[in-house]
Design a protein around this motif. Structure first.
Motif, mmCIF file in Angstrom:
data_model
loop_
_atom_site.group_PDB
_atom_site.id
_atom_site.type_symbol
_atom_site.label_atom_id
_atom_site.label_comp_id
_atom_site.label_asym_id
_atom_site.label_seq_id
_atom_site.Cartn_x
_atom_site.Cartn_y
_atom_site.Cartn_z
ATOM 1 N N ALA A 1 54.532 45.662 37.602
ATOM 2 C CA ALA A 1 54.760 45.341 36.507
ATOM 3 C C ALA A 1 54.634 46.632 35.193
ATOM 4 O O ALA A 1 53.782 47.319 35.623
ATOM 5 C CB ALA A 1 53.775 44.389 35.756
ATOM 6 N N ALA A 2 55.354 46.598 34.181
ATOM 7 C CA ALA A 2 55.207 47.816 33.293
ATOM 8 C C ALA A 2 55.563 47.234 31.722
ATOM 9 O O ALA A 2 55.940 46.478 31.493
ATOM 10 C CB ALA A 2 56.289 48.955 33.506
ATOM 11 N N PHE A 3 54.871 48.042 30.989
ATOM 12 C CA PHE A 3 54.909 47.480 29.355
ATOM 13 C C PHE A 3 55.250 48.836 28.524
ATOM 14 O O PHE A 3 54.708 49.757 28.832
ATOM 15 C CB PHE A 3 53.519 47.009 29.063
ATOM 16 N N VAL B 1 48.059 51.596 45.715
ATOM 17 C CA VAL B 1 48.050 51.115 44.398
ATOM 18 C C VAL B 1 48.420 52.243 43.743
ATOM 19 O O VAL B 1 47.882 53.679 43.773
ATOM 20 C CB VAL B 1 46.809 50.370 43.828
ATOM 21 N N ALA B 2 49.263 52.045 42.501
ATOM 22 C CA ALA B 2 49.794 53.397 41.542
ATOM 23 C C ALA B 2 49.691 52.823 40.350
ATOM 24 O O ALA B 2 50.219 51.764 39.950
ATOM 25 C CB ALA B 2 51.333 53.676 41.827
ATOM 26 N N ALA B 3 48.943 53.329 39.337
ATOM 27 C CA ALA B 3 48.693 52.965 37.967
ATOM 28 C C ALA B 3 49.297 54.181 37.088
ATOM 29 O O ALA B 3 49.030 55.644 37.352
ATOM 30 C CB ALA B 3 47.237 52.610 37.579
ATOM 31 N N SER B 4 49.826 54.047 35.973
ATOM 32 C CA SER B 4 50.579 55.048 35.424
ATOM 33 C C SER B 4 50.438 54.871 33.763
ATOM 34 O O SER B 4 50.374 53.565 33.339
ATOM 35 C CB SER B 4 51.891 55.300 35.683
ATOM 36 N N LEU C 1 62.850 61.436 26.314
ATOM 37 C CA LEU C 1 61.670 62.209 27.055
ATOM 38 C C LEU C 1 60.456 61.346 27.199
ATOM 39 O O LEU C 1 60.018 60.471 26.382
ATOM 40 C CB LEU C 1 61.327 63.290 25.929
ATOM 41 N N ALA C 2 60.128 61.518 28.363
ATOM 42 C CA ALA C 2 58.992 60.363 28.968
ATOM 43 C C ALA C 2 58.150 61.080 29.748
ATOM 44 O O ALA C 2 58.061 61.243 31.085
ATOM 45 C CB ALA C 2 59.815 59.299 29.627
ATOM 46 N N PRO C 3 57.077 61.599 29.132
ATOM 47 C CA PRO C 3 55.897 62.273 29.835
ATOM 48 C C PRO C 3 54.918 61.056 30.468
ATOM 49 O O PRO C 3 54.707 60.178 29.815
ATOM 50 C CB PRO C 3 55.212 63.118 28.856
ATOM 51 N N SER C 4 54.479 61.261 31.705
ATOM 52 C CA SER C 4 53.468 60.129 32.133
ATOM 53 C C SER C 4 52.384 60.831 33.176
ATOM 54 O O SER C 4 52.622 62.100 33.581
ATOM 55 C CB SER C 4 54.732 59.015 32.993
ATOM 56 N N LEU C 5 51.398 60.199 33.275
ATOM 57 C CA LEU C 5 50.237 60.417 34.241
ATOM 58 C C LEU C 5 50.037 59.251 35.068
ATOM 59 O O LEU C 5 50.122 58.141 34.724
ATOM 60 C CB LEU C 5 49.035 60.681 33.537
ATOM 61 N N GLN C 6 50.067 59.727 36.330
ATOM 62 C CA GLN C 6 50.027 58.503 37.537
ATOM 63 C C GLN C 6 48.906 58.786 38.346
ATOM 64 O O GLN C 6 48.858 59.782 39.166
ATOM 65 C CB GLN C 6 51.561 58.440 38.189
ATOM 66 N N GLY D 1 51.813 50.952 33.476
ATOM 67 C CA GLY D 1 52.505 50.328 34.465
ATOM 68 C C GLY D 1 51.611 50.238 35.712
ATOM 69 O O GLY D 1 50.509 51.061 35.635
ATOM 70 N N VAL D 2 51.684 49.400 36.520
ATOM 71 C CA VAL D 2 50.747 49.280 37.865
ATOM 72 C C VAL D 2 51.762 48.619 38.975
ATOM 73 O O VAL D 2 52.761 47.707 38.599
ATOM 74 C CB VAL D 2 49.554 48.321 37.490
ATOM 75 N N GLU D 3 51.734 49.201 40.081
ATOM 76 C CA GLU D 3 52.629 48.627 41.380
ATOM 77 C C GLU D 3 51.697 48.824 42.568
ATOM 78 O O GLU D 3 50.605 49.654 42.828
ATOM 79 C CB GLU D 3 53.657 49.658 41.558
ATOM 80 N N LEU D 4 51.819 47.642 43.256
ATOM 81 C CA LEU D 4 50.956 47.677 44.745
ATOM 82 C C LEU D 4 52.234 47.680 45.710
ATOM 83 O O LEU D 4 53.131 46.699 45.642
ATOM 84 C CB LEU D 4 50.414 46.062 44.433
ATOM 85 N N ARG D 5 51.949 48.424 46.641
ATOM 86 C CA ARG D 5 52.883 48.564 48.016
ATOM 87 C C ARG D 5 52.165 48.161 49.023
ATOM 88 O O ARG D 5 50.943 48.636 49.281
ATOM 89 C CB ARG D 5 53.520 50.108 47.626
#
Length: 277
Positions: free
Chosen positions: A99-101, A53-56, A37-42, A78-82
């Motif tokens: 990248a994600a941690f 840019v997406a940050a979660s 189970l993995a809830p997240s906010l992005q 996590g963060v991603e640049l597209r």
């Protein structure tokens, strides 16, 4: 939507794997029942005309039913640049870097080095006094060209820093993708993934005779490099249905020095149906 350039998304992913009761101890050791189970906010932000840019941030809860020592809870970030280029004519281009941690705290103890008494040079793990904690870092870089033929190339990196003996590992992935339309309404999609893994601690996973003059042969978990090639051939059967054939080959990475040769082949035939198209 926060404003005309950004949006906030709340989501959760749930996965449950069930297997029947084992008939014997050997079957029980092969069971892989788990729950995730993995809830997240992005937060997605349009930084420029072609750049987003997406940050979660979130939390992951994992339950491994056969062995609860492998359960873990982990805050995630996590963060991603597209970047995307979509001209009026010609091929589209997309690129992404991210990248994600995860910091994973397990339900069981960390392992420590526990050499076998008869072979002091062989490192065998055994339970230690501390709880196992892993810092898991993932990063990726990929470029995709989308035209009459889809071409993609990428690189992924994983680093797991663990206080448990035998669990610290560095993985490098080289990835290639291809997709194109074939005559007769068929579509071909292929993906190749070459993996190189390096473990900090060599842990034996098999022992056996190698020659009349030698006593044992020890293979390390550091030789687990498993590369793969996947080929999909599909065709539409009407407006809502598609038949898909998938072949996948798993093998040791090219150039491995491990004396253990690993090969696995799978073949999948599936029928996909769209409820609304």
């Amino acid at each position: 939507t926060v404003n005309d350039k950004s949006a906030l998304t709340l989501s959760a992913a749930y996965y449950e794997a069930f297997q029947g009761a084992p008939d014997n101890l050997d079957d029980a050791a092969l069971r892989r029942n788990f729950r995730s189970l993995a809830p997240s906010l992005q937060l997605d932000w349009s930084a420029a005309e072609r750049v987003s840019v997406a940050a979660s941030a979130g939390y992951r809860m994992f339950v491994f039913k056969p062995d609860r020592d492998i359960d873990f809870d982990a805050p995630t970030a996590g963060v991603e640049l597209r970047w995307a280029r979509q001209p009026d004519s010609g091929a589209d281009w997309e690129a992404a870097i991210g990248a994600a941690f995860e910091r994973r705290t397990f339900g069981g103890p960390a392992f420590i080095r526990c050499p076998a008494p008869a072979q002091p040079d062989i490192n065998i793990p055994c339970s230690g006094p501390d709880t196992r904690v892993d810092d898991f870092l993932m990063s990726h870089l990929e470029v995709t060209r989308i035209g009459r033929v889809l071409l993609g190339a990428g690189y992924a990196f994983q680093l797991n820093l663990s206080n448990s003996f035998g669990e610290t590992v560095m993985r490098h992935f080289a990835i290639g993708r291809l997709a194109l339309a074939l005559p007769g309404g068929f579509t071909l999609a292929a993906r190749a993934e070459l993996l190189f893994a390096t473990y900090r601690d060599p842990v034996p996973v098999g022992v056996g005779p190698i020659s009349p003059g030698s006593a044992i042969s020890v293979e390390s978990i550091g030789d687990e490099n498993r590369s793969s090639v996947r080929i999909d051939l599909s065709r539409e059967l009407g407006e809502r249905m598609r038949v898909i054939t998938r072949y996948t080959l798993y093998a040791n990475e090219l150039g491995t020095t491990s004396p253990v040769s690993y090969r696995r082949q799978t073949l999948l035939l599936s029928l996909a149906f769209a409820l609304d198209k």
